[in-house]
Write an enzyme that holds these catalytic residues in place. Structure first.
Site, PDB file in Angstrom:
ATOM      1  N   HIS A 167      -1.226  20.680 -29.009  1.00  0.00           N
ATOM      2  CA  HIS A 167      -2.599  20.859 -29.521  1.00  0.00           C
ATOM      3  C   HIS A 167      -3.009  22.336 -29.465  1.00  0.00           C
ATOM      4  O   HIS A 167      -3.590  22.861 -30.413  1.00  0.00           O
ATOM      5  CB  HIS A 167      -3.597  20.052 -28.680  1.00  0.00           C
ATOM      6  CG  HIS A 167      -3.457  18.562 -28.760  1.00  0.00           C
ATOM      7  ND1 HIS A 167      -3.312  17.771 -27.642  1.00  0.00           N
ATOM      8  CD2 HIS A 167      -3.469  17.706 -29.810  1.00  0.00           C
ATOM      9  CE1 HIS A 167      -3.237  16.496 -28.002  1.00  0.00           C
ATOM     10  NE2 HIS A 167      -3.322  16.425 -29.318  1.00  0.00           N
ATOM     11  N   ARG A 214       3.629  16.468 -36.699  1.00  0.00           N
ATOM     12  CA  ARG A 214       4.823  16.707 -35.892  1.00  0.00           C
ATOM     13  C   ARG A 214       6.088  16.255 -36.600  1.00  0.00           C
ATOM     14  O   ARG A 214       7.112  16.891 -36.531  1.00  0.00           O
ATOM     15  CB  ARG A 214       4.719  15.952 -34.553  1.00  0.00           C
ATOM     16  CG  ARG A 214       3.743  16.562 -33.612  1.00  0.00           C
ATOM     17  CD  ARG A 214       3.331  15.593 -32.556  1.00  0.00           C
ATOM     18  NE  ARG A 214       2.533  14.519 -33.136  1.00  0.00           N
ATOM     19  CZ  ARG A 214       1.920  13.587 -32.435  1.00  0.00           C
ATOM     20  NH1 ARG A 214       2.063  13.568 -31.135  1.00  0.00           N
ATOM     21  NH2 ARG A 214       1.187  12.671 -33.016  1.00  0.00           N
ATOM     22  N   LYS A 257      -7.705   4.063 -29.210  1.00  0.00           N
ATOM     23  CA  LYS A 257      -6.844   4.020 -28.023  1.00  0.00           C
ATOM     24  C   LYS A 257      -7.795   4.070 -26.822  1.00  0.00           C
ATOM     25  O   LYS A 257      -8.721   4.861 -26.817  1.00  0.00           O
ATOM     26  CB  LYS A 257      -5.946   5.255 -28.007  1.00  0.00           C
ATOM     27  CG  LYS A 257      -5.301   5.531 -29.353  1.00  0.00           C
ATOM     28  CD  LYS A 257      -4.835   6.969 -29.470  1.00  0.00           C
ATOM     29  CE  LYS A 257      -4.330   7.261 -30.873  1.00  0.00           C
ATOM     30  NZ  LYS A 257      -4.057   8.688 -31.108  1.00  0.00           N
ATOM     31  N   SER A 270       0.242  13.028 -26.331  1.00  0.00           N
ATOM     32  CA  SER A 270      -0.586  12.757 -25.155  1.00  0.00           C
ATOM     33  C   SER A 270      -0.121  11.482 -24.462  1.00  0.00           C
ATOM     34  O   SER A 270      -0.111  11.410 -23.231  1.00  0.00           O
ATOM     35  CB  SER A 270      -2.053  12.615 -25.566  1.00  0.00           C
ATOM     36  OG  SER A 270      -2.517  13.818 -26.119  1.00  0.00           O
TER      37      SER A 270
HETATM   38  P1  ADP Z   1      -5.857  11.254 -32.531  1.00  0.00           P
HETATM   39  O1  ADP Z   1      -6.179  10.115 -31.624  1.00  0.00           O
HETATM   40  O2  ADP Z   1      -6.983  11.619 -33.429  1.00  0.00           O
HETATM   41  O3  ADP Z   1      -4.546  11.172 -33.239  1.00  0.00           O
HETATM   42  P2  ADP Z   1      -4.680  13.206 -30.773  1.00  0.00           P
HETATM   43  O4  ADP Z   1      -5.395  13.907 -29.674  1.00  0.00           O
HETATM   44  O5  ADP Z   1      -3.545  12.338 -30.403  1.00  0.00           O
HETATM   45  O6  ADP Z   1      -5.822  12.467 -31.540  1.00  0.00           O
HETATM   46  O7  ADP Z   1      -4.172  14.265 -31.832  1.00  0.00           O
HETATM   47  C1  ADP Z   1      -5.035  15.100 -32.530  1.00  0.00           C
HETATM   48  C2  ADP Z   1      -4.279  15.834 -33.598  1.00  0.00           C
HETATM   49  O8  ADP Z   1      -3.294  16.676 -33.010  1.00  0.00           O
HETATM   50  C3  ADP Z   1      -3.511  14.951 -34.578  1.00  0.00           C
HETATM   51  O9  ADP Z   1      -3.560  15.557 -35.853  1.00  0.00           O
HETATM   52  C4  ADP Z   1      -2.114  14.955 -34.042  1.00  0.00           C
HETATM   53  O10 ADP Z   1      -1.168  14.726 -35.059  1.00  0.00           O
HETATM   54  C5  ADP Z   1      -2.037  16.362 -33.531  1.00  0.00           C
HETATM   55  N1  ADP Z   1      -1.043  16.507 -32.463  1.00  0.00           N
HETATM   56  C6  ADP Z   1      -0.846  15.727 -31.384  1.00  0.00           C
HETATM   57  N2  ADP Z   1       0.181  16.177 -30.625  1.00  0.00           N
HETATM   58  C7  ADP Z   1       0.653  17.268 -31.265  1.00  0.00           C
HETATM   59  C8  ADP Z   1       1.735  18.148 -31.015  1.00  0.00           C
HETATM   60  N3  ADP Z   1       2.564  17.998 -29.988  1.00  0.00           N
HETATM   61  N4  ADP Z   1       1.931  19.153 -31.895  1.00  0.00           N
HETATM   62  C9  ADP Z   1       1.119  19.280 -32.954  1.00  0.00           C
HETATM   63  N5  ADP Z   1       0.107  18.479 -33.268  1.00  0.00           N
HETATM   64  C10 ADP Z   1      -0.121  17.482 -32.433  1.00  0.00           C
END
Ligand code: ADP
Length: 158
Positions: A17, A90, A41, A128
């Site tokens: 992130h 990703r 989630k 996450s």
């Molecule tokens: P959501 O529940 O909205 O998917 P996340 O916190 O899991 O929220 O992810 C937010 C954004 O960050 C999404 O666009 C996700 O694809 C991106 N993201 C999550 N992990 C990574 C990572 N390791 N590298 C790049 N982008 C990521």
């Protein structure tokens, strides 16, 4: 002044992130990182905890603000006068879901463009949920998340 909004659950924020925020900050004058109040989630961290970790992880990043949002994301984007929504991609497996959301958001707010950014390849396998699972099993996750998250995971899972 070009603003982008970067939404997510951030449960918790990872180095993937942070990588996306930095890339977005190069492209936009202002990046509003916004933490979802409601997420399908069931989050491990409360909203306040998630926001606090994002703030600490991004402290000192210029042009970056941290907030929370509830309800329709595009409404929040409009309130922040965002020209773009940023999402991280990703792998191909992210694509179908992200494509659907992006097109729905375009339908709801045609003036806001979704921009997909790819993280450094070393973060492409990070999520996450994987971090939470590892932390619950007491694995060392310090390579994958900011120091404040390591601290909070230890506080939560011991
Ligand atoms: P959501 O529940 O909205 O998917 P996340 O916190 O899991 O929220 O992810 C937010 C954004 O960050 C999404 O666009 C996700 O694809 C991106 N993201 C999550 N992990 C990574 C990572 N390791 N590298 C790049 N982008 C990521």
């Amino acid at each position: 002044m070009r603003t982008a909004i970067y939404p997510g659950s951030f449960d918790p924020i990872t180095n993937g992130h942070v990588d996306i925020v930095k890339r977005a900050a190069h492209l936009f004058d202002r990046v509003v990182v916004t933490v979802a109040v409601n997420t399908t989630k069931r989050p491990v961290f409360t909203l306040d905890e998630r926001v606090a970790m994002v703030k600490e992880a991004l402290a000192g990043a210029t042009g970056v603000e941290v907030t929370a949002f509830e309800g329709l994301l595009v409404e929040s984007a409009r309130q922040h006068k965002a020209a773009a929504l940023v999402r991280g991609l990703r792998a191909v497996s992210d694509f179908e879901y992200e494509f659907q959301i992006a097109l729905m958001n375009r339908k709801l707010a045609g003036e806001i463009e979704t921009v997909f950014l790819m993280p450094s390849e070393k973060f492409t396998y990070l999520s996450s949920s994987l971090i939470r699972e590892l932390a619950q099993m007491k694995a060392d996750v310090s390579e994958f998340v900011p120091p404040c998250v390591v601290r909070e995971l230890r506080a939560k899972f011991g």
